[in-house]
Design a protein around this motif. Structure first.
Motif, PDB file in Angstrom:
ATOM      1  N   ALA A  29      15.594 -41.339 -51.647  1.00 32.58           N
ATOM      2  CA  ALA A  29      16.403 -40.154 -51.114  1.00 32.58           C
ATOM      3  C   ALA A  29      15.652 -39.797 -49.482  1.00 32.58           C
ATOM      4  O   ALA A  29      15.955 -39.117 -48.777  1.00 32.58           O
ATOM      5  CB  ALA A  29      15.095 -39.453 -51.929  1.00 32.58           C
ATOM      6  N   ILE A  30      14.422 -40.912 -49.366  1.00 30.40           N
ATOM      7  CA  ILE A  30      14.458 -41.548 -47.534  1.00 30.40           C
ATOM      8  C   ILE A  30      14.158 -42.539 -46.682  1.00 30.40           C
ATOM      9  O   ILE A  30      14.031 -42.823 -45.889  1.00 30.40           O
ATOM     10  CB  ILE A  30      13.019 -40.587 -47.315  1.00 30.40           C
ATOM     11  CG1 ILE A  30      11.758 -41.453 -49.204  1.00 30.40           C
ATOM     12  CG2 ILE A  30      12.528 -39.398 -48.112  1.00 30.40           C
ATOM     13  CD1 ILE A  30      10.659 -40.760 -48.446  1.00 30.40           C
ATOM     14  N   GLY A  31      14.508 -43.418 -47.862  1.00 33.66           N
ATOM     15  CA  GLY A  31      14.824 -44.561 -47.257  1.00 33.66           C
ATOM     16  C   GLY A  31      16.365 -45.452 -47.216  1.00 33.66           C
ATOM     17  O   GLY A  31      17.621 -44.214 -47.703  1.00 33.66           O
ATOM     18  N   ASP A  32      16.739 -46.627 -48.104  1.00 33.84           N
ATOM     19  CA  ASP A  32      17.522 -47.089 -47.905  1.00 33.84           C
ATOM     20  C   ASP A  32      17.556 -48.002 -49.639  1.00 33.84           C
ATOM     21  O   ASP A  32      18.436 -48.890 -50.172  1.00 33.84           O
ATOM     22  CB  ASP A  32      17.509 -48.621 -47.355  1.00 33.84           C
ATOM     23  CG  ASP A  32      16.549 -49.327 -47.911  1.00 33.84           C
ATOM     24  OD1 ASP A  32      15.581 -49.376 -48.557  1.00 33.84           O
ATOM     25  OD2 ASP A  32      16.384 -50.277 -46.808  1.00 33.84           O
ATOM     26  N   SER A 182      12.226 -35.523 -44.248  1.00 33.25           N
ATOM     27  CA  SER A 182      11.647 -36.583 -45.154  1.00 33.25           C
ATOM     28  C   SER A 182      11.117 -35.311 -45.835  1.00 33.25           C
ATOM     29  O   SER A 182      10.119 -36.175 -46.775  1.00 33.25           O
ATOM     30  CB  SER A 182      11.549 -37.360 -43.904  1.00 33.25           C
ATOM     31  OG  SER A 182      10.148 -36.674 -43.293  1.00 33.25           O
ATOM     32  N   VAL A 183      10.904 -34.128 -45.893  1.00 29.58           N
ATOM     33  CA  VAL A 183       9.827 -33.457 -45.888  1.00 29.58           C
ATOM     34  C   VAL A 183      10.236 -33.980 -47.059  1.00 29.58           C
ATOM     35  O   VAL A 183      11.797 -33.266 -48.203  1.00 29.58           O
ATOM     36  CB  VAL A 183      10.123 -32.381 -45.664  1.00 29.58           C
ATOM     37  CG1 VAL A 183       8.761 -31.419 -46.049  1.00 29.58           C
ATOM     38  CG2 VAL A 183       8.978 -32.407 -44.164  1.00 29.58           C
ATOM     39  N   GLY A 184       9.652 -33.529 -48.903  1.00 31.43           N
ATOM     40  CA  GLY A 184       9.773 -32.547 -49.789  1.00 31.43           C
ATOM     41  C   GLY A 184       9.769 -33.955 -50.907  1.00 31.43           C
ATOM     42  O   GLY A 184      10.364 -33.911 -52.093  1.00 31.43           O
ATOM     43  N   HIS A 185       9.671 -35.319 -50.355  1.00 31.51           N
ATOM     44  CA  HIS A 185       9.887 -36.247 -50.767  1.00 31.51           C
ATOM     45  C   HIS A 185       8.409 -37.225 -51.215  1.00 31.51           C
ATOM     46  O   HIS A 185       8.358 -37.346 -50.072  1.00 31.51           O
ATOM     47  CB  HIS A 185      11.124 -37.358 -50.931  1.00 31.51           C
ATOM     48  CG  HIS A 185      12.431 -36.737 -50.359  1.00 31.51           C
ATOM     49  ND1 HIS A 185      13.315 -36.157 -51.334  1.00 31.51           N
ATOM     50  CD2 HIS A 185      12.969 -36.126 -49.605  1.00 31.51           C
ATOM     51  CE1 HIS A 185      14.575 -35.637 -51.082  1.00 31.51           C
ATOM     52  NE2 HIS A 185      13.631 -35.436 -50.245  1.00 31.51           N
ATOM     53  N   GLN A 186       8.299 -37.708 -52.346  1.00 31.72           N
ATOM     54  CA  GLN A 186       7.231 -38.863 -52.554  1.00 31.72           C
ATOM     55  C   GLN A 186       7.511 -40.433 -51.940  1.00 31.72           C
ATOM     56  O   GLN A 186       8.489 -40.430 -51.789  1.00 31.72           O
ATOM     57  CB  GLN A 186       7.017 -38.745 -54.026  1.00 31.72           C
ATOM     58  CG  GLN A 186       5.399 -39.252 -54.322  1.00 31.72           C
ATOM     59  CD  GLN A 186       5.225 -39.210 -55.715  1.00 31.72           C
ATOM     60  OE1 GLN A 186       5.115 -38.101 -56.715  1.00 31.72           O
ATOM     61  NE2 GLN A 186       5.143 -40.230 -55.681  1.00 31.72           N
ATOM     62  N   ASP A 187       6.318 -40.299 -50.728  1.00 29.50           N
ATOM     63  CA  ASP A 187       6.621 -41.449 -50.315  1.00 29.50           C
ATOM     64  C   ASP A 187       6.616 -42.913 -51.291  1.00 29.50           C
ATOM     65  O   ASP A 187       6.075 -43.270 -52.253  1.00 29.50           O
ATOM     66  CB  ASP A 187       5.994 -42.410 -49.603  1.00 29.50           C
ATOM     67  CG  ASP A 187       5.872 -43.376 -48.522  1.00 29.50           C
ATOM     68  OD1 ASP A 187       6.809 -43.198 -47.772  1.00 29.50           O
ATOM     69  OD2 ASP A 187       5.751 -44.069 -48.680  1.00 29.50           O
TER      70      ASP A 187
END
Ligand SMILES: [Mg+2]
Length: 205
Positions: A29-32, A182-187
């Motif tokens: 979701a926010i990375g690779d 990136s908001v709304g996704h768990q890291d």
């Protein structure tokens, strides 16, 4: 009561294996999309290395974990997790990982990650779970609590910190390129480091 680093790593590898798909989804979701496979490969290598040449002291075990993770985990996570364990090894005394010993090694590991990653709490990284967990450990030690209670407190703090990453906008790492998206996704890093704390709790019976 003390935490055996080898048991800790066995539990960590099992938890990472169980949660690898979720780690990869969060990273997709926010990375690779490689955090699950990277961590699975790294923790499996750690368990194999510890079994192949069992270290004689807790400090030696932590050092071996760090070296193995640096060698086997790609991306940003390998050096950060590796640094965590190498610094932890340096801070590990002869008494091993009782409540105070564990608090001291994870504090040292956290400081190593901060120095290396240049992130701070609120940046939507692993620190958002790890930092409150380390604070909770220190507080438990000051209150004279035993290892199990200290780890319960640390896990609760890590989970709360992990969940708090979801509404955050990333300011570090690849996720920061997404800006508001990136908001709304768990890291993913906060998620895997919470598994690391959970593993410690599960390794103490
Ligand atoms: Mg990644």
């Amino acid at each position: 009561m003390t935490l055996d680093p080898i048991e800790w790593m066995r539990e960590f590898a099992a938890l990472v294996d169980e949660n690898a798909d979720a780690l990869t989804e969060f990273d997709a979701a926010i990375g690779d999309a490689d955090h699950g496979s990277n961590m699975r490969r790294g923790t499996a290598a750690v368990v194999a290395a510890l079994a192949e040449s069992p270290p004689e002291t807790p400090a030696a075990a932590l050092k071996q974990v760090g070296m193995t993770l640096i060698r086997s985990v790609g991306g940003a996570s390998g050096p950060l997790y590796g640094t965590f364990f190498l610094r932890a090894a340096s801070a590990c005394g002869e008494n091993g990982l009782d409540a105070a010993g564990f608090a001291a090694v994870v504090r040292a590991g956290l400081d190593g990650i901060v120095a290396r990653g240049k992130a701070e709490p609120g940046d939507k990284t692993m620190l958002d779970a790890l930092s409150p967990a380390v604070d909770a450990l220190d507080e438990s030690v000051r209150a004279g609590e035993e290892l199990v209670q200290a780890l319960d407190a640390a896990l609760a703090a890590a989970e709360k910190g992990r969940d708090a990453t979801t509404p955050m906008q990333a300011r570090k790492g690849r996720a920061s390129y997404l800006g508001e998206r990136s908001v709304g996704h768990q890291d993913p890093g906060a998620t895997s480091v919470t598994l690391l704390i959970r593993a410690a709790r599960q390794a103490v019976r």
